[in-house]
Design an enzyme around this catalytic site. Structure first.
Site, mmCIF file in Angstrom:
data_model
loop_
_atom_site.group_PDB
_atom_site.id
_atom_site.type_symbol
_atom_site.label_atom_id
_atom_site.label_comp_id
_atom_site.label_asym_id
_atom_site.label_seq_id
_atom_site.Cartn_x
_atom_site.Cartn_y
_atom_site.Cartn_z
ATOM 1 N N GLY A 60 43.420 56.206 45.914
ATOM 2 C CA GLY A 60 42.834 56.400 44.577
ATOM 3 C C GLY A 60 42.692 57.529 43.951
ATOM 4 O O GLY A 60 44.027 57.709 43.359
ATOM 5 N N CYS A 91 48.433 57.254 49.647
ATOM 6 C CA CYS A 91 48.525 58.009 48.980
ATOM 7 C C CYS A 91 47.529 58.668 48.803
ATOM 8 O O CYS A 91 47.124 60.093 49.438
ATOM 9 C CB CYS A 91 48.226 56.743 47.323
ATOM 10 S SG CYS A 91 48.660 58.025 45.948
ATOM 11 N N TYR A 92 46.420 58.708 47.925
ATOM 12 C CA TYR A 92 44.844 59.592 48.159
ATOM 13 C C TYR A 92 44.535 59.432 49.965
ATOM 14 O O TYR A 92 44.404 61.285 50.128
ATOM 15 C CB TYR A 92 43.935 59.246 47.844
ATOM 16 C CG TYR A 92 42.572 59.594 47.296
ATOM 17 C CD1 TYR A 92 42.900 61.115 47.212
ATOM 18 C CD2 TYR A 92 41.524 59.280 48.400
ATOM 19 C CE1 TYR A 92 41.931 61.903 46.657
ATOM 20 C CE2 TYR A 92 40.482 59.739 48.322
ATOM 21 C CZ TYR A 92 40.340 61.215 47.685
ATOM 22 O OH TYR A 92 39.102 61.854 47.917
ATOM 23 N N HIS A 180 52.947 53.765 47.681
ATOM 24 C CA HIS A 180 51.591 52.107 48.325
ATOM 25 C C HIS A 180 53.397 51.217 49.294
ATOM 26 O O HIS A 180 53.296 50.182 48.461
ATOM 27 C CB HIS A 180 51.217 51.217 46.809
ATOM 28 C CG HIS A 180 51.039 52.679 46.753
ATOM 29 N ND1 HIS A 180 49.554 52.190 46.640
ATOM 30 C CD2 HIS A 180 50.398 53.718 45.463
ATOM 31 C CE1 HIS A 180 48.076 53.788 46.517
ATOM 32 N NE2 HIS A 180 48.748 54.688 45.338
ATOM 33 N N GLU A 182 51.923 48.511 49.702
ATOM 34 C CA GLU A 182 51.257 46.668 50.054
ATOM 35 C C GLU A 182 52.172 45.974 48.709
ATOM 36 O O GLU A 182 51.786 44.920 47.967
ATOM 37 C CB GLU A 182 49.636 46.995 49.800
ATOM 38 C CG GLU A 182 49.646 47.859 48.527
ATOM 39 C CD GLU A 182 49.384 49.132 48.698
ATOM 40 O OE1 GLU A 182 48.338 50.085 47.719
ATOM 41 O OE2 GLU A 182 49.854 50.044 49.663
ATOM 42 N N ASP A 239 37.673 25.632 44.646
ATOM 43 C CA ASP A 239 37.055 26.536 45.709
ATOM 44 C C ASP A 239 36.099 25.810 46.081
ATOM 45 O O ASP A 239 35.418 25.300 47.360
ATOM 46 C CB ASP A 239 36.523 27.443 45.116
ATOM 47 C CG ASP A 239 38.077 28.638 44.615
ATOM 48 O OD1 ASP A 239 38.434 28.527 45.499
ATOM 49 O OD2 ASP A 239 37.766 29.154 43.585
ATOM 50 N N LYS A 389 42.536 33.209 47.205
ATOM 51 C CA LYS A 389 42.670 31.653 47.385
ATOM 52 C C LYS A 389 42.869 30.844 48.155
ATOM 53 O O LYS A 389 43.545 29.471 48.119
ATOM 54 C CB LYS A 389 42.990 31.539 45.623
ATOM 55 C CG LYS A 389 43.256 30.107 44.867
ATOM 56 C CD LYS A 389 42.043 29.385 44.966
ATOM 57 C CE LYS A 389 41.704 29.832 44.025
ATOM 58 N NZ LYS A 389 40.108 29.036 42.831
#
Length: 494
Positions: A60, A91-92, A180, A182, A239, A389
């Site tokens: 964050g 991280c945060y 990070h 990810e 969708d 998606k």
């Protein structure tokens, strides 16, 4: 979809505002593990009710030193310890763990942003599959750093500048990464997440689209009574098509699809969609031409957010009117409206319902999320709202939706209104944009690269430029062309 009905262990993300938070969610689902994201400040009761096996505290933009910095609920640490829940701070999130468990976080002498090399100091826990001295490039984004660790914690990796890069307390099952994992800029990040979830936490992977389909059908049947009728807002995109097919599988011909031509569609979109829906999908669909209604409301409007709000309101007016017509025909007014809302739609528009998130900014209002009026008479059915998606496309294949439908590039709900930067009723902008878009897309198809591109589109710009046509000077409108690649619609390259 009820998270408790999923056969996978749940990995719960507590969101503290990082731009990458929902990428964590997607990366974990890629491992066939069910993952959800809720506010980092959610009450403890909300976390307990979801019964997660692992909780990840996101990054964050805040500093733990700020008076208004967000934190997890009181009692969270005690609950995690008493229930054997694994906790990973990113991280945060790492800094929050260090501070709340009695350590010290301070402003870093050398703040780290961007690519950075880290070195493994201990081959255990989260780096149990590595050797001491192994190095890897990661993506850093922090100004504060852990200075003193809480009792029981140890450093297992450091950055090339000597800052703490990873910590853990294996006995209490608390772990932390200062970088990070990810993002793709951390090339071995997915490997680290996979090892942590499977080898350290022992997570059971059971997240399958077949189970999602079965669960959604059950939810729909529980929600819709045997004599209820349902309207589906069908756009012809991936969708809404998958959502309509799923609901039709659940309730049959009590589903009534409506395709609205709002005057903001692509070249010959109306004819192409109606033909394909009736021929290939065999869905009951009514076409409503509302071109004049939409364009009259949009005349003079240039703010894209206002366009979205207006379009959302007009859609609902049409659906309400369609419901009244059905009431005269059926003797019973439909009570539900189906929409193909996706997880990224909810993320971008506003905090997920009931999440209470306050630390991420609204990116834009989607016509089927932030643009809906509060006094809407129809109740919503959104069977895809927890899916990304690419997951929707997987579900569509299981439902045997034709592949050309599933491979269609995403098209915004408000249509070309948000691809005309300015008043859509001026300068013949819509007709110009339709022709340019058609030529652009067809060129991509002819080149054989349509399926490798996530989204390609043209934008009508509110400027004119000088050019040469037929050996003569021209001063005319400008359009921009853009094409991007992506795996899940959360991050993109161009």
């Amino acid at each position: 979809m009820d998270p408790k009905a999923v056969k996978s262990d749940l990995v719960l993300i507590l969101d503290f505002g990082s731009q990458y938070t929902h990428l964590i969610t997607r990366r974990i689902r890629f491992l066939s593990i069910f993952s959800l994201c809720i506010s980092g400040t959610s009450p403890l009761s909300s976390i307990i009710s979801l019964n997660p096996k692992v909780v990840i505290l996101s990054g964050g933009p805040h500093s733990v030193h700020s008076d208004d910095s967000p934190s997890f609920a009181d009692g969270f640490v005690e609950w995690a310890l008493s229930n054997g829940v694994f906790v990973l701070g990113i991280c945060y999130g790492l800094q929050l763990i260090v501070q709340r468990l009695g350590g010290e976080v301070r402003v870093g002498e050398k703040q780290e942003y961007g690519r950075m090399e880290i070195e493994v100091e201990k081959s255990c826990g989260i780096f149990g599959g590595k050797r001491v001295g192994d190095r890897q490039v990661v993506w850093m984004s922090h100004g504060d750093e852990a200075a003193t660790l809480p009792n029981g914690f140890e450093v297992v990796a450091r950055s090339q500048q000597g800052a703490v890069a990873a910590v853990e307390d294996r006995e209490r099952r608390f772990y932390g990464l200062q970088y990070h994992p990810e993002v793709t800029h951390s090339p071995k990040g997915m490997e680290t997440l996979r090892y942590f979830l499977f080898d350290v936490c022992g997570v059971n992977a059971g997240w399958k689209m077949e189970d999602v389909m079965d669960e959604e059908i059950k939810v729909i049947n529980d929600m819709v009574k045997p004599d209820d009728h349902v309207i589906c807002a069908l756009s012809g995109g991936v969708d809404s098509t998958v959502a309509a097919t799923l609901v039709h599988k659940a309730i049959g011909d009590r589903l009534h699809c409506v395709f609205v031509d709002n005057g903001l569609l692509r070249y010959k979109e109306r004819e192409r969609v109606m033909e394909t829906v009736e021929r290939d999908l065999h869905l009951p669909v009514t076409c409503v031409d509302a071109t004049d209604q939409f364009l009259s409301k949009l005349k003079g409007v240039v703010d894209p957010e206002m366009k979205r709000k207006i379009i959302g309101k007009e859609f609902i007016c049409i659906f309400d009117a369609f419901a009244q017509e059905l009431e005269h025909k059926l003797g019973k007014k439909p009570a539900f409206l189906v929409q193909g809302t996706l997880y990224p739609d909810v993320i971008e528009s506003c905090p997920p319902p009931g999440s209470g998130r306050t630390h991420s900014h609204t990116i834009k209002s989607h016509h089927n999320v932030g643009g809906l009026p509060k006094d809407m008479k129809l109740k919503l059915i959104e069977p895809l709202k927890l899916l990304f998606k690419d997951e929707v496309r997987q579900l569509g294949r299981i439902l045997r939706v034709p592949e050309p439908f599933l491979k269609r590039h995403p098209f915004p709900g408000p249509g070309l209104a948000v691809r005309v930067l300015g008043d859509v009723t001026e300068s013949n902008a819509l007709d110009i944009l339709r022709q340019v878009d058609e030529i652009f897309i067809q060129s991509i198809k002819d080149a054989g690269i349509y399926d490798s591109i996530w989204q390609a589109f043209a934008v009508f710009l509110p400027i004119k430029s000088v050019g040469v046509q037929g050996d003569q000077r021209t001063h005319s409108h400008v359009v921009a062309l853009r094409a991007v690649t992506s795996q899940d619609g959360m991050t993109a390259d161009w």
